[in-house]
Scaffold this motif. Structure first.
Motif, PDB file in Angstrom:
ATOM      1  N   GLY A 244      42.150  33.051  35.799  1.00 56.21           N
ATOM      2  CA  GLY A 244      41.234  32.584  36.818  1.00 56.21           C
ATOM      3  C   GLY A 244      41.852  31.390  37.531  1.00 56.21           C
ATOM      4  O   GLY A 244      42.950  30.942  37.170  1.00 56.21           O
TER       5      GLY A 244
ATOM      6  N   THR B 203      41.047  37.069  38.684  1.00 59.54           N
ATOM      7  CA  THR B 203      39.733  36.961  39.310  1.00 59.54           C
ATOM      8  C   THR B 203      39.929  37.054  40.824  1.00 59.54           C
ATOM      9  O   THR B 203      41.056  36.931  41.330  1.00 59.54           O
ATOM     10  CB  THR B 203      39.077  35.597  39.015  1.00 59.54           C
ATOM     11  OG1 THR B 203      39.906  34.575  39.580  1.00 59.54           O
ATOM     12  CG2 THR B 203      38.876  35.376  37.542  1.00 59.54           C
TER      13      THR B 203
ATOM     14  N   VAL C  28      38.677  31.099  33.748  1.00 58.07           N
ATOM     15  CA  VAL C  28      37.715  31.934  34.468  1.00 58.07           C
ATOM     16  C   VAL C  28      36.333  31.310  34.282  1.00 58.07           C
ATOM     17  O   VAL C  28      35.951  31.011  33.145  1.00 58.07           O
ATOM     18  CB  VAL C  28      37.720  33.381  33.919  1.00 58.07           C
ATOM     19  CG1 VAL C  28      36.638  34.213  34.601  1.00 58.07           C
ATOM     20  CG2 VAL C  28      39.083  34.031  34.073  1.00 58.07           C
TER      21      VAL C  28
END
Ligand SMILES: Cc1cc2nc3c(=O)[nH]c(=O)nc-3n(C[C@H](O)[C@H](O)[C@H](O)COP(=O)(O)OP(=O)(O)OC[C@H]3O[C@@H](n4cnc5c(N)ncnc54)[C@H](O)[C@@H]3O)c2cc1C
Length: 464
Positions: A361, A385, A417
């Motif tokens: 992320g 992501t 994330v």
């Protein structure tokens, strides 16, 4: 080249991001004469007007009370009737919308409008007056004779209008204008019905926090844990007669049928014939790209309702109840079909991802090499992501979530994330979820079995 682009207005009043990508891809085709086609309330006219500034020479809005409440089959029917008045060599539409996120309307429209389909298009490689060749999510090169229909992935952002650009015309057509049969439009023409919705609590897990040094052991434990087969996850329930197309949807079929049978995967003509001849209550397809395309085309051929991406099934009063996430994953919807057999695609993802998926992320941006090395050390594959894709750090192919892939590996390791619902809907069926994040309150820990409060940079301590 006469190109029609189907666009839909989103709940935020803006163009659906997948359709925006389709429009941009269309504008990049040399000598393209682009027509925008949309079905929606009169309020969508303003959006179309703005979009004509980008290069479309024409925009058509299908707006009529009889179009309201349409499911994918009724939408595809209405668009196909309108297309008879819009000569088209190539039709582009987004892979899905964010409202319905079924990915069915395009393939259904390809049947009703007689267009050769190519789905999950990442790039147009070549386009002549005879044929189009594309790179898709799963194929390096897929060709189709014109006229063709392409469903486009979220591979491009729409250009901005130039200061010299002018607003074009938006024609508004009613059902009478296109000669559509009101009984096949809108709610009246929609075989599928949402019978109930409720907040989506799916994917929530009880998180056990561990120190960073215990992470390798937690990964190994997750990989060793036997993934419970779906047939054990979903209790068997009723006497519905159900066919599974291919083996993958069989556990779902067995959850609602004592004598579920497998129909071998074959071409749509054969499948349509066999389904028409089979006296069954429901037919289930997998959610791999080929099965989804087949399901949508068979449903359009037979005029049957199709529910996409079901995560659970049940039987109610001798009918199939199909349960799926809706509205960007924030709700769970229960759906029934008025046509028989009821058709559904069920979430069977996972085969492609292998045992361990390591998702980076935005929080892992500065330590991406460390995350890659960690994935390598445990023979895992990298994923991303949407923020990492939007920032141009990782390619769209790696994106997991509502507008990316749906995955279900044995172990899902999320590093940096935050845990937005749009991401969670794409990975909530994973076996063991492990999250690494320095913020102990990060939402991702609500969807994880194991949590490590640490930065991505600190993961380097685990590498040789
Ligand atoms: C219609 C729509 C569709 C969408 N579709 C998708 C989709 O398909 N997939 C998807 O992923 N998103 C999707 N999104 C976006 C989604 O809502 C989130 O914005 C996105 O998932 C957030 O990405 P992220 O977790 O990487 O970034 P952020 O939300 O910015 O989170 C970064 C995290 O990193 C942590 N962090 C900070 N520093 C460090 C460090 N040094 N080490 C480790 N961690 C650190 C922070 O605590 C934070 O939790 C969609 C949004 C919309 C509106």
């Amino acid at each position: 080249m006469r190109i029609t682009v189907c666009v839909r207005q989103g709940l935020d009043g803006e163009i659906n991001p997948f359709d925006a990508a389709a429009y941009e891809v269309a504008l990049r085709i040399p000598d393209a004469e682009v027509t925008l086609l949309s079905m929606g309330p009169l309020g969508a006219r303003e959006l179309l007007l703005r979009l004509t500034r980008l290069g479309a020479r024409r925009a058509v809005l299908l707006s009529d009370a009889v179009f309201a409440g349409a499911d994918t089959l009724a939408t595809a029917y209405t668009l196909s009737v309108a297309l008879k008045k819009i000569p088209t060599d190539l039709l582009l539409c987004g892979r899905q919308t964010l409202v319905g996120d079924t990915g069915q309307t395009g393939p259904m429209l390809s049947v009703l409008a007689g267009l050769s389909p190519v789905t999950e298009v990442m790039e147009i490689l070549s386009c002549t007056s005879e044929a189009v060749c594309c790179r898709t999510r799963t194929e390096q090169a897929r060709s189709a004779p014109l006229p063709a229909l392409l469903t486009v992935e979220r591979v491009a952002n729409l250009r901005l209008p130039s200061i010299r650009s002018r607003v074009g015309e938006v024609e508004v057509w009613t059902a009478a204008d296109i000669g559509a049969d009101p009984a096949r439009c809108g709610l009246a023409g929609s075989p599928t019905r949402v019978v109930e919705t409720k907040e989506n609590q799916g994917g929530r897990r009880r998180c056990r926090f561990i120190p960073l040094t215990a992470l390798p052991e937690a990964i190994a434990e997750g990989l060793a844990r036997r993934q419970q087969p779906l047939s054990e996850l979903l209790p068997a329930d009723s006497t519905l007669r159900v066919l599974a197309v291919g083996e993958a949807p069989l556990p779902y079929a067995r959850s609602v049928s004592a004598d579920a049978r497998v129909l071998p995967l074959s071409c749509e003509e054969t499948l349509a014939e066999e389904i028409q001849g089979a006296d069954v209550d429901a037919v289930l397809f997998g959610s791999d790209p080929q099965s989804k395309l087949l399901a949508a085309r068979v449903a359009a051929r037979l005029g049957l309702g199709l529910c996409a991406d079901c995560t659970a099934l049940a039987a109610e009063d001798g009918e199939l109840l199909m349960i799926r996430p809706a509205l960007a994953g924030s709700l769970m919807a229960k759906i029934k079909s008025r046509t028989r057999p009821a058709l559904a695609t069920v979430r069977t993802a996972g085969e492609r991802e292998g045992a361990l998926l390591v998702t980076a992320g935005l929080g892992a941006r500065q330590a991406l090499d460390t995350v890659r090395a960690l994935a390598e050390r445990f023979s895992g594959t990298l994923a991303a992501t949407r923020r990492m894709v939007d920032e141009g750090v990782l390619p769209y192919e790696l994106q997991v979530g509502l507008t990316g892939r749906t995955v279900a590996p044995a172990v899902y390791l999320a590093v940096g994330v935050s845990g937005a619902v749009h991401h969670i809907v794409g990975m909530q069926r994973s076996g063991t979820v492990i999250a690494v994040n320095p913020d102990p309150k990060a939402p991702i820990f609500n969807y994880a079995d194991v949590g490590v409060v640490a930065t991505a940079e600190e993961l380097s301590a685990l590498l040789p």
